[in-house]
Structures are given as C-alpha cells and as structure tokens.
Design an enzyme around this catalytic site. Structure first.
Site, PDB file in Angstrom:
ATOM      1  N   SER A  65       3.255 -32.699 -32.741  1.00  0.00           N
ATOM      2  CA  SER A  65       3.504 -31.375 -32.167  1.00  0.00           C
ATOM      3  C   SER A  65       2.599 -30.333 -32.801  1.00  0.00           C
ATOM      4  O   SER A  65       1.387 -30.399 -32.631  1.00  0.00           O
ATOM      5  CB  SER A  65       4.965 -30.952 -32.219  1.00  0.00           C
ATOM      6  OG  SER A  65       5.153 -29.888 -31.294  1.00  0.00           O
ATOM      7  N   HIS A  70       1.112 -17.197 -39.134  1.00  0.00           N
ATOM      8  CA  HIS A  70       0.620 -15.872 -38.767  1.00  0.00           C
ATOM      9  C   HIS A  70       0.850 -15.000 -39.997  1.00  0.00           C
ATOM     10  O   HIS A  70       1.988 -14.860 -40.452  1.00  0.00           O
ATOM     11  CB  HIS A  70       1.377 -15.305 -37.567  1.00  0.00           C
ATOM     12  CG  HIS A  70       1.328 -16.200 -36.370  1.00  0.00           C
ATOM     13  ND1 HIS A  70       0.227 -16.308 -35.548  1.00  0.00           N
ATOM     14  CD2 HIS A  70       2.246 -17.058 -35.865  1.00  0.00           C
ATOM     15  CE1 HIS A  70       0.473 -17.172 -34.589  1.00  0.00           C
ATOM     16  NE2 HIS A  70       1.697 -17.649 -34.766  1.00  0.00           N
ATOM     17  N   CYS A  85       8.051 -34.245 -34.099  1.00  0.00           N
ATOM     18  CA  CYS A  85       8.941 -35.321 -33.680  1.00  0.00           C
ATOM     19  C   CYS A  85       8.660 -36.523 -34.574  1.00  0.00           C
ATOM     20  O   CYS A  85       7.668 -36.540 -35.298  1.00  0.00           O
ATOM     21  CB  CYS A  85       8.729 -35.668 -32.209  1.00  0.00           C
ATOM     22  SG  CYS A  85       7.058 -36.159 -31.804  1.00  0.00           S
TER      23      CYS A  85
END
Length: 103
Positions: A65, A70, A85
C-alpha cells in the site's frame, strides 16, 4: 462492511519536531524508505516535494500500500499515514520514523 481485516492503518501526528529535519527532503525520503524496508514492506518507489519557504511531502509506494509524511517545519509538526496489508510491522515503521524525526 468487511468481515476480515485487510490491513493496518496508522494515522499519526508528531509534534515538537526539529525544524531542520522536517525541512530536509532528502533525509525524510531516505528515512521513510529505510523505515518501510525495516518493517518488512516492499518499496516500489517514492516521490518527494520540497515546498517554497518550508515543508516537505514524501510518498512511498509499497507493494502492500503506502507510507506518507507531510511536514510543517514552521509548526514543528509532521503528519504520517501508514497503510499496509499483510504482515508488515506498521508499529516498527512508525517507531523508526518518530525516533529520527522526534515528537
């Protein structure tokens, strides 16, 4: 609604972080890639951007994934999103990041 767990999703905030670290695109990019690898994730690639004045965004594409940061150096703040996952150790990934970024 899903009956089975798909994966782990951590949405984390770090405060009281170093301005210089949060503003260092190359450092944060390497840190996220290295942390993902230590956590057992398969890194497919990454993209980073340094904003004018300050701030960095790094996105790491994982076979399982994604991992993002940020940063807001002017606020000594970073937002981290880890979604995986499989059997990836998301807690280890977060601990590695927070150990080097602070917070």
């Amino acid at each position: 609604m899903l009956k089975n767990k798909i994966g782990d999703h951590l949405i984390c905030e770090l405060t009281h972080c170093s301005f210089d670290i949060l503003n260092d695109k190359d450092f944060l990019s390497k840190l996220l890639v290295d942390s993902a690898t230590k956590g057992g994730a398969g890194v497919l690639g990454h993209l980073e951007h340094k904003f004018t004045l300050q701030g960095v965004t790094v996105i790491v594409l994982l076979a399982e994934s994604h991992l993002t940061i940020h940063s807001y150096p002017e606020l000594n703040y970073a937002a981290i999103d880890i979604f995986t996952c499989g059997t990836i150790n998301t807690d280890l990934i977060f601990r590695e990041i927070s150990k080097h970024v602070g917070g």
